[in-house]
Scaffold this motif. Structure first.
Motif, PDB file in Angstrom:
ATOM      1  N   SER A   1       0.808  -1.226   0.000  1.00 17.45           N
ATOM      2  CA  SER A   1       0.000   0.000   0.000  1.00 17.45           C
ATOM      3  C   SER A   1       0.843   1.279   0.000  1.00 17.45           C
ATOM      4  CB  SER A   1      -0.909  -0.032   1.237  1.00 17.45           C
ATOM      5  OG  SER A   1      -1.278   1.260   1.632  1.00 17.45           O
TER       6      SER A   1
ATOM      7  N   PHE B   1      -0.123   4.367   0.508  1.00 12.71           N
ATOM      8  CA  PHE B   1      -0.485   5.279   1.604  1.00 12.71           C
ATOM      9  C   PHE B   1       0.112   4.783   2.924  1.00 12.71           C
ATOM     10  CE2 PHE B   1      -3.908   5.545  -1.555  1.00 12.71           C
ATOM     11  CZ  PHE B   1      -3.864   6.899  -1.844  1.00 12.71           C
TER      12      PHE B   1
ATOM     13  N   SER C   1      -6.819  -5.512   3.243  1.00 14.81           N
ATOM     14  CA  SER C   1      -8.015  -4.655   3.138  1.00 14.81           C
ATOM     15  C   SER C   1      -9.063  -5.281   2.209  1.00 14.81           C
ATOM     16  CB  SER C   1      -7.638  -3.254   2.655  1.00 14.81           C
ATOM     17  OG  SER C   1      -6.996  -3.330   1.407  1.00 14.81           O
TER      18      SER C   1
ATOM     19  N   LYS D   1     -10.304   1.043   5.036  1.00 15.57           N
ATOM     20  CA  LYS D   1      -9.094   1.392   4.266  1.00 15.57           C
ATOM     21  C   LYS D   1      -7.877   1.451   5.169  1.00 15.57           C
ATOM     22  CE  LYS D   1     -11.396   3.960   0.642  1.00 15.57           C
ATOM     23  NZ  LYS D   1     -11.069   4.657  -0.580  1.00 15.57           N
ATOM     24  N   ILE D   2      -6.740   1.181   4.550  1.00 18.06           N
ATOM     25  CA  ILE D   2      -5.462   1.336   5.239  1.00 18.06           C
ATOM     26  C   ILE D   2      -4.701   2.491   4.585  1.00 18.06           C
ATOM     27  CG2 ILE D   2      -5.194  -1.003   6.123  1.00 18.06           C
ATOM     28  CD1 ILE D   2      -3.598  -1.653   3.564  1.00 18.06           C
TER      29      ILE D   2
ATOM     30  N   ASP E   1      -7.544   9.553   7.405  1.00 13.94           N
ATOM     31  CA  ASP E   1      -6.843   8.672   6.510  1.00 13.94           C
ATOM     32  C   ASP E   1      -5.337   8.952   6.620  1.00 13.94           C
ATOM     33  OD1 ASP E   1      -6.668  11.122   5.267  1.00 13.94           O
ATOM     34  OD2 ASP E   1      -7.574  10.536   3.390  1.00 13.94           O
ATOM     35  N   SER E   2      -4.557   8.660   5.574  1.00 16.30           N
ATOM     36  CA  SER E   2      -3.105   8.806   5.718  1.00 16.30           C
ATOM     37  C   SER E   2      -2.719  10.246   6.048  1.00 16.30           C
ATOM     38  CB  SER E   2      -2.380   8.332   4.456  1.00 16.30           C
ATOM     39  OG  SER E   2      -2.689   9.128   3.340  1.00 16.30           O
TER      40      SER E   2
ATOM     41  N   LEU F   1      -4.588   3.144  -7.950  1.00 22.48           N
ATOM     42  CA  LEU F   1      -5.315   2.071  -7.254  1.00 22.48           C
ATOM     43  C   LEU F   1      -6.623   1.754  -7.961  1.00 22.48           C
ATOM     44  CD1 LEU F   1      -4.854   2.976  -3.505  1.00 22.48           C
ATOM     45  CD2 LEU F   1      -4.368   0.782  -4.523  1.00 22.48           C
TER      46      LEU F   1
ATOM     47  N   TYR G   1      -7.755  -1.825  -9.063  1.00 23.33           N
ATOM     48  CA  TYR G   1      -9.018  -2.411  -8.585  1.00 23.33           C
ATOM     49  C   TYR G   1      -9.953  -2.756  -9.743  1.00 23.33           C
ATOM     50  CZ  TYR G   1      -7.713  -1.011  -3.816  1.00 23.33           C
ATOM     51  OH  TYR G   1      -7.077  -0.874  -2.603  1.00 23.33           O
TER      52      TYR G   1
HETATM   53  N1  LIG Z   1      -7.443   8.513   1.198  1.00 23.57           N
HETATM   54  C1  LIG Z   1      -6.946   7.314   1.801  1.00 23.57           C
HETATM   55  C2  LIG Z   1      -6.757   6.221   0.762  1.00 23.57           C
HETATM   56  C3  LIG Z   1      -6.398   4.892   1.391  1.00 23.57           C
HETATM   57  C4  LIG Z   1      -6.559   3.740   0.432  1.00 23.57           C
HETATM   58  O1  LIG Z   1      -7.194   3.850  -0.624  1.00 23.57           O
HETATM   59  N2  LIG Z   1      -5.974   2.612   0.812  1.00 23.57           N
HETATM   60  C5  LIG Z   1      -6.131   1.409   0.030  1.00 23.57           C
HETATM   61  C6  LIG Z   1      -4.863   0.565   0.085  1.00 23.57           C
HETATM   62  S1  LIG Z   1      -3.469   1.439  -0.547  1.00 23.57           S
HETATM   63  C7  LIG Z   1      -7.252   0.593   0.639  1.00 23.57           C
HETATM   64  O2  LIG Z   1      -7.343   0.495   1.831  1.00 23.57           O
HETATM   65  N3  LIG Z   1      -8.112   0.007  -0.217  1.00 23.57           N
HETATM   66  C8  LIG Z   1      -9.177  -0.841   0.215  1.00 23.57           C
HETATM   67  C9  LIG Z   1     -10.511  -0.337  -0.215  1.00 23.57           C
HETATM   68  O3  LIG Z   1     -10.601   0.756  -0.818  1.00 23.57           O
HETATM   69  O4  LIG Z   1     -11.471  -1.022   0.060  1.00 23.57           O
HETATM   70  C10 LIG Z   1      -5.642   7.601   2.557  1.00 23.57           C
HETATM   71  O5  LIG Z   1      -4.973   8.598   2.236  1.00 23.57           O
HETATM   72  O6  LIG Z   1      -5.321   6.871   3.511  1.00 23.57           O
END
Ligand SMILES: N[C@@H](CCC(=O)N[C@@H](CS)C(=O)NCC(=O)O)C(=O)O
Length: 198
Positions: free
Chosen positions: A9, A11, A33, A48-49, A62-63, A104, A108
């Motif tokens: 990931s 982020f 996730s 989300k991570i 978030d991040s 991403l 996805y």
């Molecule tokens: N805006 C979020 C974006 C986080 C994000 O999209 N993380 C991805 C992994 S890199 C995730 O958790 N995806 C799983 C999902 O969207 O269900 C941040 O800055 O933390």
């Protein structure tokens, strides 16, 4: 503090780099996730991570929420003090994070749809945004001074994610950014261990 994260990931990589830079002690808990485990969805409805769990039982996301939390914890060392420079750092971070959202989204689209349902115009639209970001950054490569900041970590995370998932699709036209990454790595030798990877 516990950080719910994953090695691939971007982020997560960004906030892990920031924690290392600030010498913050965090326990990394790897989560998938895609599977949406309870520890993740119970603490972050978005599933989300990265998601940070503090000792006081607060979950932070978030991040960028985590980055700003770290910054406050460590006496504002993660972003420049001067207003203009800080804004520049924050916009750089927003740009690189936004490009990661696009990348991403492409990953996805291919991962969650059956092959015949993958919608190429959507992929092209997202790639165009990522490419415009790379073009803009190549035309005006961000400066690396003595101190690193949140924008630098976001850029390093985005380039690491491109290397991981989009190898051979961007390097030739954006060699200046590869040069930037080499300089960044000299200033932050832990990068190879923390960059997005499987
Ligand atoms: N805006 C979020 C974006 C986080 C994000 O999209 N993380 C991805 C992994 S890199 C995730 O958790 N995806 C799983 C999902 O969207 O269900 C941040 O800055 O933390």
């Amino acid at each position: 503090m516990k950080l719910l994260c994953a090695p691939t990931s971007p982020f997560s990589s960004k906030v892990r780099m920031a924690a290392r830079y600030l010498e913050l002690e965090i326990t990394e808990i790897r989560v998938d996730s895609n599977a949406g485990p309870a520890i993740l969805v119970d603490n972050n409805p978005l599933g989300k991570i990265p998601t940070l769990l503090t000792k006081d039982g607060i979950s932070i996301f978030d991040s960028r929420g985590i980055m700003h939390y770290f910054d406050r914890m460590k006496g504002k060392r993660l972003y420049p003090a001067k207003q203009r420079k800080r804004t520049e750092a924050e916009v750089l971070e927003a740009l690189c994070d936004g490009a990661c959202d696009c990348l991403l989204s492409i990953v996805y689209e291919r991962r969650f749809r059956t092959e015949e349902k993958v919608f190429q115009p959507w992929i092209d639209r997202q790639w165009a945004k990522a490419k415009r970001t790379l073009d803009q950054l190549s035309a005006d490569v961000p400066k690396l001074g003595k101190k690193l900041h949140g924008g630098h970590f976001a850029l390093a995370a985005m380039l690491g994610y491109l290397q991981l998932r989009f190898e051979g699709q961007w390097e030739e036209e954006h060699s200046d950014l590869i040069g930037w990454l080499r300089t960044f790595e000299k200033k932050f030798p832990d990068y190879p261990a923390i960059k997005p990877q499987v």
